[in-house]
Write a protein that holds these residues in place. Structure first.
Motif, mmCIF file in Angstrom:
data_model
loop_
_atom_site.group_PDB
_atom_site.id
_atom_site.type_symbol
_atom_site.label_atom_id
_atom_site.label_comp_id
_atom_site.label_asym_id
_atom_site.label_seq_id
_atom_site.Cartn_x
_atom_site.Cartn_y
_atom_site.Cartn_z
ATOM 1 N N PHE A 290 17.354 107.938 73.972
ATOM 2 C CA PHE A 290 16.187 108.763 73.682
ATOM 3 C C PHE A 290 16.102 108.947 72.182
ATOM 4 O O PHE A 290 17.098 109.273 71.536
ATOM 5 N N GLN A 291 14.923 108.738 71.636
ATOM 6 C CA GLN A 291 14.730 108.912 70.204
ATOM 7 C C GLN A 291 14.224 110.327 69.959
ATOM 8 O O GLN A 291 13.079 110.650 70.255
ATOM 9 N N VAL A 292 15.105 111.146 69.434
ATOM 10 C CA VAL A 292 14.815 112.557 69.235
ATOM 11 C C VAL A 292 13.605 112.739 68.323
ATOM 12 O O VAL A 292 12.780 113.628 68.532
ATOM 13 N N GLU A 293 13.471 111.874 67.343
ATOM 14 C CA GLU A 293 12.334 111.970 66.419
ATOM 15 C C GLU A 293 11.007 111.865 67.164
ATOM 16 O O GLU A 293 10.080 112.641 66.904
ATOM 17 N N LEU A 294 10.912 110.945 68.102
ATOM 18 C CA LEU A 294 9.681 110.795 68.881
ATOM 19 C C LEU A 294 9.402 112.026 69.731
ATOM 20 O O LEU A 294 8.254 112.445 69.877
ATOM 21 N N VAL A 295 10.451 112.608 70.286
ATOM 22 C CA VAL A 295 10.290 113.813 71.102
ATOM 23 C C VAL A 295 9.774 114.957 70.241
ATOM 24 O O VAL A 295 8.865 115.702 70.642
ATOM 25 N N ILE A 296 10.305 115.101 69.035
ATOM 26 C CA ILE A 296 9.865 116.168 68.134
ATOM 27 C C ILE A 296 8.418 115.950 67.711
ATOM 28 O O ILE A 296 7.622 116.892 67.685
ATOM 29 N N VAL A 297 8.053 114.709 67.391
ATOM 30 C CA VAL A 297 6.665 114.412 67.006
ATOM 31 C C VAL A 297 5.722 114.721 68.161
ATOM 32 O O VAL A 297 4.651 115.319 67.962
ATOM 33 N N THR A 298 6.106 114.356 69.373
ATOM 34 C CA THR A 298 5.290 114.667 70.550
ATOM 35 C C THR A 298 5.125 116.172 70.702
ATOM 36 O O THR A 298 4.022 116.666 70.979
ATOM 37 N N SER A 299 6.196 116.905 70.490
ATOM 38 C CA SER A 299 6.135 118.369 70.585
ATOM 39 C C SER A 299 5.236 118.956 69.509
ATOM 40 O O SER A 299 4.467 119.895 69.769
ATOM 41 N N LEU A 300 5.305 118.423 68.306
ATOM 42 C CA LEU A 300 4.430 118.900 67.228
ATOM 43 C C LEU A 300 2.956 118.663 67.558
ATOM 44 O O LEU A 300 2.109 119.522 67.323
ATOM 45 N N ILE A 301 2.666 117.510 68.128
ATOM 46 C CA ILE A 301 1.281 117.222 68.522
ATOM 47 C C ILE A 301 0.833 118.196 69.607
ATOM 48 O O ILE A 301 -0.292 118.698 69.580
ATOM 49 N N ALA A 302 1.720 118.489 70.560
ATOM 50 C CA ALA A 302 1.369 119.419 71.641
ATOM 51 C C ALA A 302 1.104 120.825 71.093
ATOM 52 O O ALA A 302 0.149 121.487 71.512
ATOM 53 N N VAL A 303 1.928 121.278 70.148
ATOM 54 C CA VAL A 303 1.708 122.599 69.562
ATOM 55 C C VAL A 303 0.431 122.595 68.720
ATOM 56 O O VAL A 303 -0.344 123.557 68.753
#
Length: 151
Positions: A96-109
């Motif tokens: 799992f690429q943590v960076e992608l998960v964080i970017v996805t979360s930023l877009i959701a917020v």
């Protein structure tokens, strides 16, 4: 599939068991990616129908009110694309690429903030979103600085 089940049930060595688990992970990831593509296609169709209805039904001067709904729908599709990217990145590298998960979360917020109805939220909601953005931004900065590449 029978071979996979036999391998899982008959695995006496740790290597065989781990190989069977990896196979299950790959199958689940592939199913999820196919389903996510389906979700994206449906969301694009929904967006197209909504846009056409709003463009032709909304009286002149009232379009700004629905503009935030349109932005929300666009961002929903972007979030779905990011989730698909997370799944396909996992299929490529098996991590799992943590960076992608964080970017996805930023877009959701960011989506939440864009469609936020200021008349219906409390101060604590806004503070919570601010803390979430700050935490995700700091996490992203840490991940980016440790990975050694900048955008």
């Amino acid at each position: 599939m029978r071979k996979l089940i036999k391998t899982i049930l008959g695995a006496t060595k740790d290597e065989n068991f781990m190989h069977a688990i990896e196979n299950v992970e790959v199958i689940v990831s592939k199913v999820l990616s196919i389903l996510m593509v389906l979700v994206i296609i449906v969301a694009i169709g929904d967006l197209a129908v909504f846009l056409i209805r709003e463009l032709f039904d909304t009286p002149y001067g009232k379009f700004n009110k629905t503009l935030f709904q349109i932005f929300g729908l666009f961002l929903n599709i972007l979030i779905a694309l990011e989730i698909l990217e997370n799944i396909t990145a996992y299929l490529r590298k098996h991590v799992f690429q943590v960076e992608l998960v964080i970017v996805t979360s930023l877009i959701a917020v960011a989506r939440k903030i864009i469609i936020l109805d200021l008349e219906k939220v409390t101060g604590i909601d806004i503070i919570g979103l601010g803390i979430a953005i700050l935490a995700l931004s700091i996490s992203y900065l840490i991940i980016r600085s440790n990975s050694g590449h900048a955008r």
